[in-house]
Design a protein around this motif. Structure first.
Motif, PDB file in Angstrom:
ATOM      1  N   ALA A  69      -0.634  11.381   2.529  1.00 62.97           N
ATOM      2  CA  ALA A  69      -0.978  10.408   1.798  1.00 62.97           C
ATOM      3  C   ALA A  69       0.022   9.423   1.242  1.00 62.97           C
ATOM      4  O   ALA A  69       0.899  10.235   0.575  1.00 62.97           O
ATOM      5  CB  ALA A  69      -2.165  11.037   0.744  1.00 62.97           C
ATOM      6  N   ARG A  70      -0.172   8.254   1.113  1.00 63.24           N
ATOM      7  CA  ARG A  70       1.084   7.339   0.456  1.00 63.24           C
ATOM      8  C   ARG A  70       0.690   7.011  -0.928  1.00 63.24           C
ATOM      9  O   ARG A  70      -0.808   7.342  -1.259  1.00 63.24           O
ATOM     10  CB  ARG A  70       0.977   6.118   1.325  1.00 63.24           C
ATOM     11  N   SER A  71       1.622   6.369  -1.634  1.00 71.15           N
ATOM     12  CA  SER A  71       1.246   6.228  -3.022  1.00 71.15           C
ATOM     13  C   SER A  71       0.673   4.980  -3.571  1.00 71.15           C
ATOM     14  O   SER A  71       0.702   4.362  -4.462  1.00 71.15           O
ATOM     15  CB  SER A  71       2.422   6.366  -3.939  1.00 71.15           C
ATOM     16  N   TYR A  72       0.051   4.321  -2.531  1.00 73.67           N
ATOM     17  CA  TYR A  72      -0.890   3.129  -2.724  1.00 73.67           C
ATOM     18  C   TYR A  72      -2.312   3.035  -2.202  1.00 73.67           C
ATOM     19  O   TYR A  72      -2.509   3.904  -1.265  1.00 73.67           O
ATOM     20  CB  TYR A  72      -0.005   2.033  -2.192  1.00 73.67           C
ATOM     21  N   ARG A  73      -2.926   2.296  -2.708  1.00 73.26           N
ATOM     22  CA  ARG A  73      -4.196   2.079  -2.135  1.00 73.26           C
ATOM     23  C   ARG A  73      -4.383   0.553  -1.778  1.00 73.26           C
ATOM     24  O   ARG A  73      -3.886  -0.329  -2.477  1.00 73.26           O
ATOM     25  CB  ARG A  73      -5.612   2.404  -3.311  1.00 73.26           C
ATOM     26  N   TYR A  74      -5.671   0.374  -1.008  1.00 74.43           N
ATOM     27  CA  TYR A  74      -5.671  -0.987  -0.429  1.00 74.43           C
ATOM     28  C   TYR A  74      -7.233  -1.041  -0.156  1.00 74.43           C
ATOM     29  O   TYR A  74      -7.920  -0.131  -0.253  1.00 74.43           O
ATOM     30  CB  TYR A  74      -4.897  -1.213   0.948  1.00 74.43           C
ATOM     31  N   GLY A  75      -7.658  -2.204   0.068  1.00 74.34           N
ATOM     32  CA  GLY A  75      -8.906  -2.714   0.256  1.00 74.34           C
ATOM     33  C   GLY A  75      -8.956  -4.249   0.413  1.00 74.34           C
ATOM     34  O   GLY A  75      -8.169  -4.949   0.461  1.00 74.34           O
ATOM     35  N   TYR A  76     -10.387  -4.581   0.401  1.00 74.82           N
ATOM     36  CA  TYR A  76     -10.815  -6.131   0.818  1.00 74.82           C
ATOM     37  C   TYR A  76     -11.708  -6.502  -0.631  1.00 74.82           C
ATOM     38  O   TYR A  76     -12.480  -5.873  -0.971  1.00 74.82           O
ATOM     39  CB  TYR A  76     -11.450  -6.495   1.852  1.00 74.82           C
ATOM     40  N   GLY A  77     -11.596  -7.693  -1.064  1.00 75.26           N
ATOM     41  CA  GLY A  77     -12.349  -7.918  -2.102  1.00 75.26           C
ATOM     42  C   GLY A  77     -12.200  -9.771  -2.340  1.00 75.26           C
ATOM     43  O   GLY A  77     -11.067 -10.255  -1.820  1.00 75.26           O
ATOM     44  N   ILE A  78     -12.917 -10.250  -3.089  1.00 72.87           N
ATOM     45  CA  ILE A  78     -12.853 -11.518  -3.433  1.00 72.87           C
ATOM     46  C   ILE A  78     -11.915 -11.807  -4.823  1.00 72.87           C
ATOM     47  O   ILE A  78     -12.385 -11.197  -5.661  1.00 72.87           O
ATOM     48  CB  ILE A  78     -14.357 -12.236  -3.579  1.00 72.87           C
ATOM     49  N   LEU A  79     -11.045 -12.506  -4.773  1.00 77.23           N
ATOM     50  CA  LEU A  79      -9.936 -12.650  -5.766  1.00 77.23           C
ATOM     51  C   LEU A  79     -10.830 -13.760  -6.705  1.00 77.23           C
ATOM     52  O   LEU A  79     -10.946 -14.497  -6.642  1.00 77.23           O
ATOM     53  CB  LEU A  79      -8.860 -13.600  -5.350  1.00 77.23           C
TER      54      LEU A  79
END
Length: 111
Positions: A69-79
């Motif tokens: 596991a890396r030390s960041y998370r990611y995703g998609y969303g509306i700014l």
């Protein structure tokens, strides 16, 4: 006992026999299937600096060669540029990453 009640009782018994991690994985699977209306807020100190709405989930990055596991998370969303908890015309869906050392909150949209 009617059929829906019996089905719910059987599901509860099946989950009771699972480990906590298995229960968490099942819950995430149900959320992924049903979808969520998540909000991600990013803070600089005590000040809100970014908000993303209609976020389905946050994923933890894994290394390609070591699967760690890396030390960041990611995703998609509306700014949410105007920070009003709504996807207004002109606000676009974007990819984002949040570092493991940043201050952020992820929660279900209250509106």
């Amino acid at each position: 006992m009617n059929k829906p009640t019996l089905a719910l009782a059987c599901a509860a018994l099946a989950l009771a026999g699972c480990t906590q991690e298995q229960q968490n994985q099942f819950g995430r699977g149900v959320q992924n299937w049903t979808g969520t209306n998540g909000v991600l807020e990013i803070y600089a100190g005590d000040k809100l600096v970014r908000r993303f709405v209609r976020v389905d989930k946050l994923s933890t990055a894994l290394g390609t060669s070591d699967s760690e596991a890396r030390s960041y998370r990611y995703g998609y969303g509306i700014l949410d540029e105007n920070l009003n908890f709504a996807a207004d015309p002109g606000e676009k869906k974007v990819y984002f990453e949040v570092g493991g050392f940043g201050t952020y909150l992820f929660f279900e949209n209250p509106r």
